[in-house]
Structure formats: structure tokens, C-alpha cells
Design a protein around this motif. Structure first.
Motif, PDB file in Angstrom:
ATOM      1  N   HIS A  60     -26.966 -17.333  17.403  1.00 64.38           N
ATOM      2  CA  HIS A  60     -25.666 -16.933  17.926  1.00 64.38           C
ATOM      3  C   HIS A  60     -24.586 -17.061  16.841  1.00 64.38           C
ATOM      4  CE1 HIS A  60     -26.183 -21.206  18.613  1.00 64.38           C
ATOM      5  NE2 HIS A  60     -24.940 -21.368  19.024  1.00 64.38           N
ATOM      6  N   SER A 112     -27.680  -9.103  23.612  1.00 57.72           N
ATOM      7  CA  SER A 112     -27.855  -9.096  22.160  1.00 57.72           C
ATOM      8  C   SER A 112     -26.642  -8.575  21.392  1.00 57.72           C
ATOM      9  CB  SER A 112     -29.092  -8.276  21.786  1.00 57.72           C
ATOM     10  OG  SER A 112     -28.959  -6.941  22.250  1.00 57.72           O
ATOM     11  N   GLN A 113     -25.777  -7.794  22.027  1.00 56.92           N
ATOM     12  CA  GLN A 113     -24.596  -7.267  21.331  1.00 56.92           C
ATOM     13  C   GLN A 113     -23.363  -8.145  21.533  1.00 56.92           C
ATOM     14  OE1 GLN A 113     -23.859  -3.065  22.052  1.00 56.92           O
ATOM     15  NE2 GLN A 113     -26.025  -2.680  22.392  1.00 56.92           N
ATOM     16  N   VAL A 150     -29.441 -14.519  23.350  1.00 57.32           N
ATOM     17  CA  VAL A 150     -28.951 -13.942  22.096  1.00 57.32           C
ATOM     18  C   VAL A 150     -29.752 -12.713  21.683  1.00 57.32           C
ATOM     19  CG1 VAL A 150     -28.654 -14.375  19.619  1.00 57.32           C
ATOM     20  CG2 VAL A 150     -28.020 -16.147  21.280  1.00 57.32           C
ATOM     21  N   THR A 151     -31.064 -12.762  21.833  1.00 63.23           N
ATOM     22  CA  THR A 151     -31.921 -11.704  21.283  1.00 63.23           C
ATOM     23  C   THR A 151     -32.270 -10.596  22.268  1.00 63.23           C
ATOM     24  OG1 THR A 151     -33.935 -12.957  21.829  1.00 63.23           O
ATOM     25  CG2 THR A 151     -32.959 -13.324  19.654  1.00 63.23           C
ATOM     26  N   LYS A 152     -32.195 -10.873  23.585  1.00 62.73           N
ATOM     27  CA  LYS A 152     -32.635  -9.884  24.573  1.00 62.73           C
ATOM     28  C   LYS A 152     -31.566  -9.573  25.619  1.00 62.73           C
ATOM     29  CE  LYS A 152     -37.506 -11.344  24.311  1.00 62.73           C
ATOM     30  NZ  LYS A 152     -38.647 -11.897  25.087  1.00 62.73           N
TER      31      LYS A 152
END
Length: 313
Positions: A243, A214-215, A209-211
Motif C-alpha cells: 500500500h 487495486s487502484q 491492495v492487489t485485488k
């Protein structure tokens, strides 16, 4: 019963200390070509994961793909030898596949007339997917296979931005034995009892989700047996990993009712008794709902990027 605490392995450490599957490079190349083709065509792409240890997920996930074929290309990351899109109508049936066919007196093989209409509908969808190359099948066996392929899919899908959707239904094991701790030869049965110390599989949803992606619009799946805890556990996951949606259901009613759960909303999607009698599949309602949510996510991303704040940067 208590169990010894073992520190959770961080994803980066896991990938550094484990060997990538032998087919990873070939599958990465296939994914890169697949993504490039459909990105150029302006098509959205969904990565759908399926398989592992929980059998009830299999049928639903494959039905989900059958219903998702309009408008999306799909990368199907699945457990080897699990159900397949389209063919699942016949391989996951009480009838033997051969029961759908018959031999004429002069020899040619034909489809039994009572099944021909349904088989033709499925065949048309299957051939369309093959002709347009909108389905890429990638299999895994071990937890390590799955994690490496999921990470690669996320990296490759990065170029899709918000048009990428991840539907994470694979039921991978919570624990594993690291390769360096496995014995080299067969465990003998004459040595008395067997004691195993297993380690937790790294939680990769957070870096996904973060890396890694991420989009992307990321959806997880939660199956419970107790309806009282479903929403609470779904929201805990949303808060922990960041998410967009959890699609939750209860084991005993999973083919009839699901819940779309976000941080601040909860929507019920269900089938009526009449729809159940007509063999309507719950995925025929899940998919339009999810597409609508994904479209709203894309629209909101576009508006954000076109706002004066971003245009002036």
C-alpha cells in the motif's frame, strides 16, 4: 511460553467458510447508492475504519472524519456504539452532555451561553454533512462483520478508481475462534481450567491492495510504544502488502506527533506547545497532508494513463 502453530487461513477460504452478517446486503445497497451519488458529483470518497479492541484509536479516528469533511464523502465503518463524528465533542467529554444545556425560568430548554458558539459550529458541520449526504455510517461487532463489510466496500468502491481512499484504523483482533469450533451452550465453570485454541484472523490487506481495490490510495495506521521500531515495522508492512502510506505514532505522544512513512520517505507532523495549549487537534495537520498525497497520487495516475505507452495499447 510457546504456542502451537496453526496455519494461517487464506482470505478466500475464510469468506467461503463463514456466514456473512445479516445486514450485509442492506449495507451493500446503501454503499452502492452512496458511491454512485458522489461519483456522479465528482467527489472523492474515503472509507475510514475504526474500532475493535484498541480504545486509543477511537478518538483520533473520529476527529479525523470531522476534519475530512471538506471535499470528500466518507464511508465510516465503525465498531457499534463507538464514538460518532460530530457528537464525539460532547459524548467523549468530562462533562455530562446535559451540562451543556439549561432551563429558563419559563421552561424552554437552551444551550448554556459559554458553550453555544462551539456547539453551533459543530451543528453547522453536522447539518451540512446530513444535507449533502456525505457521511454513511456502517457498524460492525465481530471480526467477521468487519471483514465482510470491508471486502464489500472495496468491491463497490472499485468504480471510483484512484479517487478512492482507504484509511484503515480499525484495531481488529489478531485471533478468533472459528464458528464450527465454538461450543453450542454456555461453558460451565465447574469443569476446571479452560483451554482455548484460537486461529489467526486472515490478513486481508494484501488482497485489498492487489485485488479488491487495486487502484485506490490505501493508508494503514500503526501505533507503537517503542519509537525505535516504528519506522522499521511500518516499512515491513509497506513491503509486505504494497500500500501507499503508513501513518505511525507512539502511544504516549499520539495526540502531538505522527509520522507519514512510505517506502523511501519519512515526514514528521507535530503540534507546537502553543497549538497544544490552544487545543488544536493533530488531525487538522494530518488531513491536509494526506489530501495532498492523495492528489499527487491521482495526478500521477492520470499522467501514466495519458502516456504514449498506454495510449498506443
Amino acid at each position: 511460553m510457546s504456542r502451537p502453530h496453526t496455519p494461517l487461513i487464506e482470505p478466500d477460504e475464510y469468506f467461503r467458510t463463514h456466514t456473512a452478517p445479516a445486514d450485509l446486503a442492506a449495507n451493500e445497497q446503501a454503499m452502492e447508492m452512496f458511491v454512485a451519488k458522489h461519483r456522479a458529483a465528482g467527489r472523492r470518497i474515503a472509507v475510514i475504519t475504526s474500532g475493535g479492541t484498541t480504545v486509543p484509536l477511537e478518538n483520533q479516528t473520529v476527529r479525523f472524519i470531522d476534519n475530512f469533511s471538506a471535499g470528500y464523502a466518507v464511508v465510516f465503518l465503525h465498531r457499534q456504539f463507538s464514538l460518532q463524528p460530530y457528537s464525539r465533542h460532547y459524548t467523549h467529554s468530562k462533562n455530562c452532555f446535559l451540562d451543556y444545556m439549561s432551563l429558563n425560568s419559563d421552561g424552554p430548554l437552551t444551550v448554556d451561553p459559554q458553550y453555544s458558539q462551539k456547539m453551533q459550529e459543530v451543528l453547522v458541520k453536522y447539518q451540512k454533512a446530513k444535507q449533502e449526504e456525505t457521511l454513511l455510517m456502517i457498524s460492525f461487532v465481530t471480526v467477521t462483520d468487519y471483514l465482510f463489510h470491508l471486502r464489500s466496500a472495496a468491491f463497490i468502491m472499485g468504480s471510483m478508481g484512484e479517487k478512492a481512499l482507504f484509511y484503515l484504523a480499525a484495531a481488529v483482533s489478531d485471533f478468533f475462534i472459528p464458528a464450527e469450533k465454538m461450543v453450542e451452550h454456555k461453558i460451565q465453570s465447574d469443569g476446571g481450567g479452560l483451554s482455548l485454541t484460537m486461529e489467526q484472523v486472515p490478513k486481508v490487506l494484501k488482497p485489498l491492495v492487489t485485488k479488491w481495490a487495486s487502484q485506490s490510495f490505501i493508508v494503514s495506521f500503526k501505533l507503537e510504544t517503542d519509537p525505535e521500531i516504528l519506522t522499521k515495522k511500518a516499512r515491513l508492512a509497506l513491503n509486505r502488502y504494497g500500500h501507499k502510506v503508513v501513518i505511525g505514532n507512539i502511544l504516549t505522544t499520539r495526540k502531538r506527533i505522527v509520522w507519514f512513512i512510505t517506502n523511501d520517505t519519512e515526514e514528521t507532523v507535530s503540534l507546537t506547545n502553543e497549538e497544544l495549549a490552544e487545543e488544536v487537534e493533530i488531525e487538522s495537520k494530518i488531513v491536509p497532508n494526506l489530501i495532498q498525497r492523495h492528489s499527487a497520487f491521482i495526478d500521477s495516475s492520470d499522467k501514466l494513463l495519458s502516456s504514449p505507452k498506454y495510449l498506443s495499447v
